[in-house]
Scaffold this motif. Structure first.
Motif: not given
Ligand code: IYR
Length: 246
Positions: A117-123
């Motif tokens: 999430n932190y690395k890729q999924r969240m903007s």
């Protein structure tokens, strides 16, 4: 025909069954109506006591392993179950996790997803917005906290005859229950963190063997703050900023 706002909650319609019968019987048992004279159990310190109590609540990410009386947590969950719900369907399940092994498995699931999430999924904007809160994918509180409460909304239920039963407004009903739960925990001197583990719902549901009609809404670690617990120095909006009187 219902308006758009009411059709947004697709989950609420999941269980609707058209029997083609005009004489539909209510899912809820037909009950007597009895007199109710309004609130009679009130706080000694009045509503100021309630405001001070809930204003003292903070989301904490540093939770100690200091033991908590499970009976208090159970009472808080019982209180949450007094929430109003669509057509009194009570569309919630509270999973209370005390097993260290289950907590460990939950942490593994969540940390692996949160890393992504932190690395890729969240903007980029999203992670920037979280900077002041000092969050990251490592969640020690998931194994340190004496209890985790996973709150599932039931998208639909079942009638005695096995047919699907519509759970109207199941998400808002369960969300109100969570609000009551947070207040109950605070009233008992317990702290928690309201988390919505992104992309973890299905894995956590299967870990706990929850049925298909249940969807994870929030996960709350519950306990006492560590001695070095800190929280961001946030200010709340004043009454003038959140209320308009007409
Ligand atoms: N679920 C992530 C990210 C996160 C998102 C929001 I919006 C927050 O207010 C806090 C955290 C996490 O738990 O770290």
């Amino acid at each position: 025909q219902v308006n758009d706002e009411e059709t947004i909650d697709n989950d609420a319609k999941d269980g609707e069954v058209d029997t083609g019968d005009d004489e539909l019987s209510p899912s809820l048992e037909v009950v007597n109506h009895i007199p109710y004279r309004g609130a009679s159990v009130v706080l000694k310190g009045g509503v100021d006591e309630f405001y001070n109590m809930v204003n003292n609540r903070r989301s904490i990410r540093m939770i100690s392993n200091k033991p908590v009386d499970i009976e208090i947590v159970k009472k808080c969950i019982h209180a949450a179950g007094t929430s109003p719900s669509g057509a009194h369907t009570e569309p919630w399940t509270f999973c209370l996790i005390k097993s260290a092994d289950v907590k460990k498995q939950i942490r593994e699931i969540i940390e692996a997803e949160e890393y992504m999430n932190y690395k890729q999924r969240m903007s980029k904007q999203w992670t920037a917005d979280l900077k002041p809160l000092r969050t990251n994918h490592i969640k020690e509180y998931l194994t340190e906290a004496p209890y985790l409460i996973l709150v599932f909304k039931q998208a639909f239920g079942f009638k005695a005859n096995g047919e699907r039963k519509t759970h109207y407004y199941n998400e808002i009903s369960t969300s109100i229950a969570v609000g009551i739960l947070l207040s109950a925990l605070q009233s008992a001197g317990l702290s928690s963190l309201t988390t919505t583990p992104l992309n973890c719902g299905p894995a956590l549901r299967s870990l706990l063997n929850r049925p298909q009609n249940e969807k994870l809404l929030v996960l709350l670690p519950v306990g006492y703050p560590t001695d070095n617990c800190e929280v961001p120095d946030l200010k709340r909006k004043g009454l003038d900023e959140i209320m308009e009187i007409y």
